[in-house]
Structure formats: structure tokens, C-alpha cells
Design an enzyme around this catalytic site. Structure first.
Site, PDB file in Angstrom:
ATOM      1  N   TYR A  11     -12.328 -10.109  -2.195  1.00 26.13           N
ATOM      2  CA  TYR A  11     -12.991  -8.801  -2.150  1.00 26.13           C
ATOM      3  C   TYR A  11     -14.487  -8.997  -1.933  1.00 26.13           C
ATOM      4  O   TYR A  11     -15.093  -9.899  -2.502  1.00 26.13           O
ATOM      5  CB  TYR A  11     -12.813  -8.045  -3.471  1.00 26.13           C
ATOM      6  CG  TYR A  11     -11.417  -7.612  -3.824  1.00 26.13           C
ATOM      7  CD1 TYR A  11     -10.306  -8.029  -3.095  1.00 26.13           C
ATOM      8  CD2 TYR A  11     -11.192  -6.783  -4.920  1.00 26.13           C
ATOM      9  CE1 TYR A  11      -9.031  -7.628  -3.439  1.00 26.13           C
ATOM     10  CE2 TYR A  11      -9.916  -6.370  -5.274  1.00 26.13           C
ATOM     11  CZ  TYR A  11      -8.841  -6.801  -4.530  1.00 26.13           C
ATOM     12  OH  TYR A  11      -7.582  -6.401  -4.881  1.00 26.13           O
ATOM     13  N   HIS A  49     -14.276   2.056 -15.944  1.00 30.74           N
ATOM     14  CA  HIS A  49     -14.188   1.352 -14.671  1.00 30.74           C
ATOM     15  C   HIS A  49     -15.418   0.484 -14.413  1.00 30.74           C
ATOM     16  O   HIS A  49     -15.420  -0.344 -13.523  1.00 30.74           O
ATOM     17  CB  HIS A  49     -14.010   2.376 -13.539  1.00 30.74           C
ATOM     18  CG  HIS A  49     -13.676   1.779 -12.211  1.00 30.74           C
ATOM     19  ND1 HIS A  49     -14.546   1.813 -11.138  1.00 30.74           N
ATOM     20  CD2 HIS A  49     -12.563   1.134 -11.772  1.00 30.74           C
ATOM     21  CE1 HIS A  49     -13.992   1.219 -10.108  1.00 30.74           C
ATOM     22  NE2 HIS A  49     -12.789   0.795 -10.457  1.00 30.74           N
ATOM     23  N   ARG A  72      -4.561   0.726 -13.298  1.00 30.98           N
ATOM     24  CA  ARG A  72      -3.244   0.978 -12.725  1.00 30.98           C
ATOM     25  C   ARG A  72      -2.495  -0.299 -12.379  1.00 30.98           C
ATOM     26  O   ARG A  72      -2.996  -1.158 -11.673  1.00 30.98           O
ATOM     27  CB  ARG A  72      -3.397   1.852 -11.471  1.00 30.98           C
ATOM     28  CG  ARG A  72      -2.075   2.316 -10.872  1.00 30.98           C
ATOM     29  CD  ARG A  72      -2.334   3.227  -9.698  1.00 30.98           C
ATOM     30  NE  ARG A  72      -3.015   4.441 -10.114  1.00 30.98           N
ATOM     31  CZ  ARG A  72      -3.817   5.154  -9.315  1.00 30.98           C
ATOM     32  NH1 ARG A  72      -4.055   4.743  -8.089  1.00 30.98           N
ATOM     33  NH2 ARG A  72      -4.382   6.260  -9.752  1.00 30.98           N
ATOM     34  N   ASN A  80       0.827  -1.210   0.000  1.00 33.50           N
ATOM     35  CA  ASN A  80       0.000   0.000   0.000  1.00 33.50           C
ATOM     36  C   ASN A  80       0.857   1.254   0.000  1.00 33.50           C
ATOM     37  O   ASN A  80       0.582   2.220  -0.720  1.00 33.50           O
ATOM     38  CB  ASN A  80      -0.910   0.024   1.228  1.00 33.50           C
ATOM     39  CG  ASN A  80      -2.074  -0.939   1.124  1.00 33.50           C
ATOM     40  OD1 ASN A  80      -2.335  -1.491   0.050  1.00 33.50           O
ATOM     41  ND2 ASN A  80      -2.773  -1.150   2.222  1.00 33.50           N
ATOM     42  N   ARG A 109     -14.495   2.490   3.381  1.00 37.43           N
ATOM     43  CA  ARG A 109     -13.327   1.690   3.724  1.00 37.43           C
ATOM     44  C   ARG A 109     -12.057   2.518   3.830  1.00 37.43           C
ATOM     45  O   ARG A 109     -11.297   2.399   4.781  1.00 37.43           O
ATOM     46  CB  ARG A 109     -13.116   0.591   2.676  1.00 37.43           C
ATOM     47  CG  ARG A 109     -11.961  -0.350   3.015  1.00 37.43           C
ATOM     48  CD  ARG A 109     -11.531  -1.163   1.805  1.00 37.43           C
ATOM     49  NE  ARG A 109     -10.707  -0.409   0.898  1.00 37.43           N
ATOM     50  CZ  ARG A 109     -10.749  -0.510  -0.434  1.00 37.43           C
ATOM     51  NH1 ARG A 109     -11.607  -1.308  -0.998  1.00 37.43           N
ATOM     52  NH2 ARG A 109      -9.941   0.196  -1.194  1.00 37.43           N
TER      53      ARG A 109
END
Length: 700
Positions: free
Chosen positions: A476, A443, A413, A53, A572
Site C-alpha cells: 500500500y 480508524h 471489517r 472485491n 482511487r
């Protein structure tokens, strides 16, 4: 005095800084690594995730800031700070995070490695026999791959690769009776494992490859005095925001390919280096990359904690981590192995991943590829799994003569190269492939299968919040809809015409899209709740998203809060709204859920005076989602599925095991259960197929 002024400015702003909020999110991930209720290998996993991250944060968020600094562009952060004071504040906070990250690794995780059947050791801590094995590995495997790159008056500064461990070796020679220092760089090959593994009876020893090289570095510098050898790692700017061309006629694929090359040469925004480095080396690096101490992060342990994945995924420990329960059937699908083409003619199906498997979607696509009644398949693709079954099905469909249209988003990305490669495979097979739409990033996640059934053509539609990736669908949380409803099918057909051609539909019935009108529609829904509240009618908003950053929508939330609308937000990651501020947001609460699964679903609930409007889809409340991306939210019309989504939101609000409550100042506190409070862990609870039916409680 300046520090106090900056702090006061941040406190006064009615918005939370996006970048500071992002770092606070990574603290919540770090909190998972500190959680002693989790297993050791799960804690290792989370600290490795914080490292990944942080790499992305520096490449993109800090990189974006440096675009403004390096290009001489003005920028005012949501906190109200201009570029330079904000840079200092941001990097100071990043230093604090890295310090806490390594305190966690050094003090809480390293001491318990041996108890868990493994250890990370240096060469000096190995037995004589083990050292000989490591010596042999260096001689036969590592040494042939090392390439010293000298920098001096005769050799230019070499191109050092992004995020690779590198030794900066200062050597000294005497030329014409004058001592002269020079720097040579030795980058550690990226195609070697991070650790050399040694099996002992009681544990597996992992020797960092850099520590093997460190003990053998003299073999690269024969008859030369080595003054120092310091390990370091650089992070380069990976953000293209100010570079992207608006030229609609440009060869877009070639443009992306060229930018992938520039990423390797982007300006350095972070230098990680071990303790007590050579001052000569530091002077060279700082001057070359135009950085200062704020960009320099001193690491007092193993550098680049992403390397821990080699331990986490080791076959010896594969059963030691979190064990995911078996998926359960969707509430709207009565049994496994049904003929989805037949079932969907009469029923809609809501999938809630990872609790429900993605298998119904993938297997239906695979069947469509072979089904002689299927005429065509249209799909948007943002991210794919390795060895993707989705790609394989589309290739098979094309081979079988079906019309296949695929929009591959090549600006996804860090997946750009993979998407280009997969797109080219599909093109060669005869698929109609579109590589993104100029300045917009596609997206949205949509799939449509066109099937001729007698005299009728039926369109099978799948639309959701997650990617067509079988691997991440198990990690996810996402929501998606399978339907043959003609209104959805018409809207999705029109939407495909927009993204593959030049169609401009007047409106959609069940879709809300961007960049055309999503912000406007969401603001109108918020204003409707505010009008109802002012009339004394019941009102309320509950939204679950990844990120909340768009100022226009935030301002509407503030107005609705003042009008008396209770607003409950489950965000989140990045959250730029200030909850609970007097005379601004007293009716707004924010929580973040961070745990075993990545909360990726987007759900929007508006009370609408007792006739709720509920949406799901791909979009967060962000400027990029509204202005620079092609997104879609879909209205959930089926009453039973609507109840199911409302119950998903209900339990998200009730969760007290993975939840962090956001305070007015932008900080978060972990939610704790009271002595008589029922434990609600949504990451376990949703594996109970009937949990959605337990409560019909109102959300607001």
C-alpha cells in the site's frame, strides 16, 4: 421507457452513485488483468483481486441496500433513485461486470496457462495414472470430510456457509408409487486447498477440488437416483449498519462477538451457480432465500476466482510475478541504522511507503520494548500483519513492566476476530486494552513512545495514513510522520486522552479530528480558497484520497469551482463528484491511480495564497469518516517535509501509466502517453530516492 427514465435520472443528478462508482473502480482493477504488458501471474493476481472485491461489494454495499429493503426503510441513492429501481440498476451493472470478468478469464487468460507452466484441468483430461492419484486423494482426504445435508419434509433447511462452494444434488425416490424429488446439499470443506496438484514434466496441473467431487458424487448417494448435481455459491449480507446498538453501557466486545455469529446467518444477496441448473433446485433456493433472477449469477467457468491465489503463490511460480525493488531511504533520513531516538530529537522524518520501508517504525517500537528509559507506549491498531512484530513488541514491553495502552478497533471489517484475539493476548500480558469506542470506529493511526531522558520526558510520535501492518506496508502507498515536536506530542497526548477517557480538548493546533470538527475545518479551508479566487488571488486545491462521497464537502467543491478555484482530485476508488459539468464543476478534474500498489495515502493541499497548508492522515472525504469514525489529519509544519509531500502530489498528477481520467458521466478512460511525452510511472519513479527533488513545480 422505464430504463430511459432511470438513465435520465442518473444523468441529471449532480452526484455520482457511490455503489455504481465502486463497480467502476473494480473495472479499473480488471483492466490490470487485461494488460498484456504485465506478466501472466500478475494478471492472474488482479483478476483474483476483482473476485475478492466483488465478494466484499455484495456483502457490504448490496447487503446495506438489503438492510433498507428488508427492514422497510426508505433510501434514496445519490443518483436520485429509490430502493427498488436502484436495486435493479445496481444488479444489472453487476451482471455486466461479471460477464466481462469471465470473458477476460476465459478468452484472455485461460488460453495462455499452458505457456506459463500450468493448467487447470478436469478429471476427464487427466491421464489414467493421474486419475488414480486423484481418486486416492478423494478417498483418503476429501470423502471423510463431506457431509450430505438433506432438505425434505422431515429435515429442515440446513445453514449453508457464506462463500463456500456447494453442490445442490437433486435426488429422486419412489415412495408409495409416487416419484418424489428432494435436495441434498454438500458443502466443500473450506480447510482443503482449492486445487489438487499434479506435477508433470513440462507443467503443474491444477485440478479443481469440486471437479473431483463431481465425478465421485455417487459415492454419497448409494442406491439413490441422482437427477442433477449443480455447483453453487452464496454471498450473505455482512453489513451491520442498522443493527449496531447505540447503548453506551452495552458490553461492546460481546456485542461484536454476537454479530460475528450473525454474519454467518445473514440474508443471501447473491447466488452464483453453474450453467443449466436444475429448475427444481432453483425454485427451492429462490423461495428459501427470497431472491429473484437479479440476484442469480450464472458462471460459465471456474467459480470463485479467489482460488487462483493457490496458483499465484505456488512455490514453482514465486519468482514469476512482479519483483518489487528494494526500498530506499526517506529523503529526511540520511543513513540506515541510525539511532532514531537521538535523530528524532532534532529532525522530523517523513516516510512514504512502500518506497520507504516501515522498518524505522517497527524497529523503534521493538527497541522501546527493551529500552529501560522508556516508560510507556500508547498505540491505536486497526489492522495487523500475521505474526505481527508490532504485537510482539507490545507484549515484550508489558513483560518488561512498561505502561502499554492499546486501542484495538474490533470493528475493522473482516479483521474483527483477529483483533479480539490479539487484544486478549495483550490483556493477559498486562496491557491496558480498549476495544473500540461504542458507536464510533477508531480508524486513526497513532503511536506514542514516552521516554525519560535525564530530567526530561520526550514523547516520540508516529502518525500516518496506513495501518501498523508490516505486510501491507509493502503493498500500500501511505505517508507517515515521525517527530518529537512538542506541539504534535501535546496534540497526540490529548487525542489519546479523548479516545481512552472522557477528555474534551478545546482545540488541537496541528490535528484536525473527527467526529468533532473535521468536516467543518475542511469546508473552511475550501471556502478560504474560494474567497481568495473571488479576490483575484492565486488559489488551488489538490487532494489525494481513497474515496470521495460526502455531499456537504462536494457541494463546497462545486461552489469553489464556480468561484474559479482549480481543483485537482486524485481519488482511487469511490468518487461521487461530477467533474467538468458546465456551470457546476468546470474547474474540477478527477483522476484515479490503479496499478501495482494500492493507493492508500491521504494528502490534502490548499494553496492558501502562496503559504500552502498540507495535511495527511487517516481520513477520506466520506460521511463515515466525519460522523462515524475517530479520524485524524495532521498538518505538515516542517518546510522540507511539506515540499516533499507537494512533490509527491505533483508526480501523482503527472503519472501517465497507472492513471484513469474520470469523465462528467462518471466513466473513466485510461490515460495514454503521446508520441513525445515523457513516461511517468509513480510506482517505479518513487523508488528513486531523489525523484522528489527533480521538480519544484506548482501544483495549481
Amino acid at each position: 421507457m422505464l430504463i430511459n427514465k432511470v438513465s435520465d435520472q442518473i444523468k441529471r443528478s449532480k452526484y455520482i452513485s457511490r455503489d455504481l462508482s465502486w463497480l467502476r473502480f473494480n473495472y479499473r482493477v480488471l483492466d490490470q488483468a487485461r494488460d498484456t504488458n504485465k506478466g501472466f501471474f500478475d494478471r492472474l493476481k488482479f483478476i483474483a483481486i476483482t473476485s475478492s472485491n466483488l465478494d466484499e461489494f455484495f456483502m457490504i454495499r448490496v447487503g446495506s441496500l438489503y438492510n433498507y429493503l428488508d427492514y422497510g426503510k426508505e433510501r434514496t441513492d445519490y443518483s436520485g433513485l429509490r430502493e427498488l429501481p436502484f436495486r435493479k440498476k445496481l444488479l444489472d451493472y453487476a451482471h455486466r461486470f461479471v460477464n466481462d470478468q469471465y470473458l477476460t478469464f476465459n478468452n484472455e487468460l485461460k488460453p495462455v496457462f499452458a505457456k506459463n507452466g500450468c493448467d487447470i484441468l478436469k478429471m476427464s483430461e487427466l491421464t489414467e495414472i493421474e486419475q488414480k492419484k486423484a481418486d486416492s486423494y478423494f478417498k483418503n482426504t476429501i470423502y471423510p470430510l463431506l457431509t450430505p445435508m438433506v432438505y425434505d419434509n422431515y429435515h429442515g433447511f440446513p445453514l449453508l456457509m457464506n462463500q463456500l462452494l456447494t453442490f445442490g444434488v437433486v435426488t429422486r425416490t419412489t415412495e408409495e408409487l409416487k416419484a418424489q424429488d428432494r435436495v441434498t446439499f454438500v458443502q466443500i470443506p473450506q480447510n482443503l486447498g482449492r486445487f489438487y496438484e499434479i506435477n508433470r514434466k513440462d507443467k503443474i496441473v491444477f485440478v479443481p477440488i469440486e471437479e473431483i467431487i463431481r465425478t465421485k458424487i455417487k459415492k454419497l448417494f448409494r442406491n439413490v437416483e441422482i437427477v442433477s448435481a449443480n455447483l453453487f455459491r452464496i454471498t450473505r449480507n455482512g453489513d451491520f449498519t442498522l443493527e449496531e446498538s447505540d447503548d453506551m453501557e452495552a458490553d461492546f466486545v460481546q456485542e461484536i462477538k454476537s454479530k460475528l455469529k450473525t454474519r454467518k446467518k445473514g440474508r443471501v444477496v447473491r447466488l452464483e451457480i453453474e450453467r443449466n441448473p436444475s429448475q427444481f433446485l432453483m425454485k427451492v433456493l429462490k423461495e428459501r432465500w427470497v431472491i429473484d433472477n437479479s440476484n442469480v449469477f450464472t458462471i460459465n467457468s471456474m467459480m470463485d476466482l479467489r482460488g487462483l491465489w493457490q496458483i499465484i503463490k505456488h512455490r514453482q511460480f514465486k519468482d514469476k510475478g512482479f519483483k518489487q525493488p528494494a526500498s530506499v531511504l526517506p529523503l529526511s533520513l540520511p543513513s540506515d541504522g541510525m539511532d532514531m531516538f537521538e535523530y528524532l530529537k532534532e529532525h522530523d522524518v517523513l516516510l512514504h511507503h512502500p518506497y520507504n520501508s516501515m522498518e524505522p517504525v517497527v524497529s523503534m517500537l521493538e527497541r522501546a520494548a527493551e529500552d529501560p528509559l522508556v516508560l510507556g507506549i500508547k498505540q491505536t491498531i486497526y489492522r495487523l500483519a500475521d505474526q505481527s512484530r508490532v504485537t510482539a513488541a507490545l507484549l515484550k514491553a508489558a513483560e518488561n513492566g512498561k505502561h502499554v495502552s492499546v486501542l484495538f478497533e474490533v470493528k475493522a471489517r473482516f479483521d474483527e476476530e483477529r483483533n479480539l484475539r490479539e487484544g486478549e493476548r495483550l490483556e493477559k500480558a498486562g496491557c491496558f486494552v480498549i476495544y473500540g469506542i461504542s458507536k464510533y470506529k477508531t480508524h486513526t493511526k497513532m503511536l506514542m513512545i514516552i521516554r525519560k531522558e535525564g530530567e526530561k520526558v520526550t514523547r516520540y510520535v508516529h502518525i500516518g495514513s496506513g495501518n501498523y501492518n508490516e505486510q501491507t506496508a509493502r503493498l500500500y502507498t501511505d505517508v507517515s510522520l515521525l517527530t518529537t515536536n512538542d506541539v504534535y506530542a501535546h496534540d497526540v497526548s490529548e487525542f489519546f486522552n479523548v479516545i481512552t477517557g472522557h477528555s474534551r480538548p478545546n482545540e488541537y493546533k496541528y490535528l484536525m479530528t473527527s467526529p468533532k470538527s473535521m468536516r467543518h475545518h475542511l469546508i473552511e479551508l475550501i471556502r478560504t480558497e474560494a474567497r481568495n479566487a473571488k479576490k483575484g488571488l492565486k488559489s488551488g486545491i489538490v487532494i489525494k484520497i481513497n474515496s470521495l462521497e460526502d455531499k456537504e464537502v462536494i457541494d463546497e467543491f462545486y461552489k469553489a469551482s464556480k468561484a474559479g478555484v482549480p481543483i485537482k482530485l486524485i481519488v482511487r476508488g469511490i468518487c461521487c463528484i461530477r467533474p467538468g459539468r458546465e456551470d457546476l464543476s468546470e474547474n474540477i478534474s478527477v483522476k484515479s491511480i490503479v496499478g501495482e500498489y494500492l493507493e492508500h495515502s491521504r494528502l490534502y493541499y490548499f494553496h492558501n495564497n502562496g503559504d500552502p497548508k498540507v495535511y495527511s492522515g487517516s481520513a477520506d472525504i466520506m460521511v463515515r469518516s466525519f460522523d462515524r469514525r475517530i479520524e485524524a489529519l495532521f498538518l505538515i509544519m516542517n518546510e522540507e517535509l511539506k515540499k516533499e509531500v507537494i512533490n509527491i502530489l505533483y508526480y501523482n498528477l503527472q503519472d501517465n501509466q497507472n492513471s484513469y481520467i474520470m469523465r462528467e458521466d462518471g466513466t473513466y478512460i485510461k490515460k495514454r502517453t503521446g508520441p513525445n511525452e515523457e513516461i511517468v510511472d509513480i510506482h517505479k519513479l518513487f523508488f528513486n530516492r531523489y525523484c522528489h527533488e527533480v521538480k519544484e513545480g506548482e501544483l495549481v
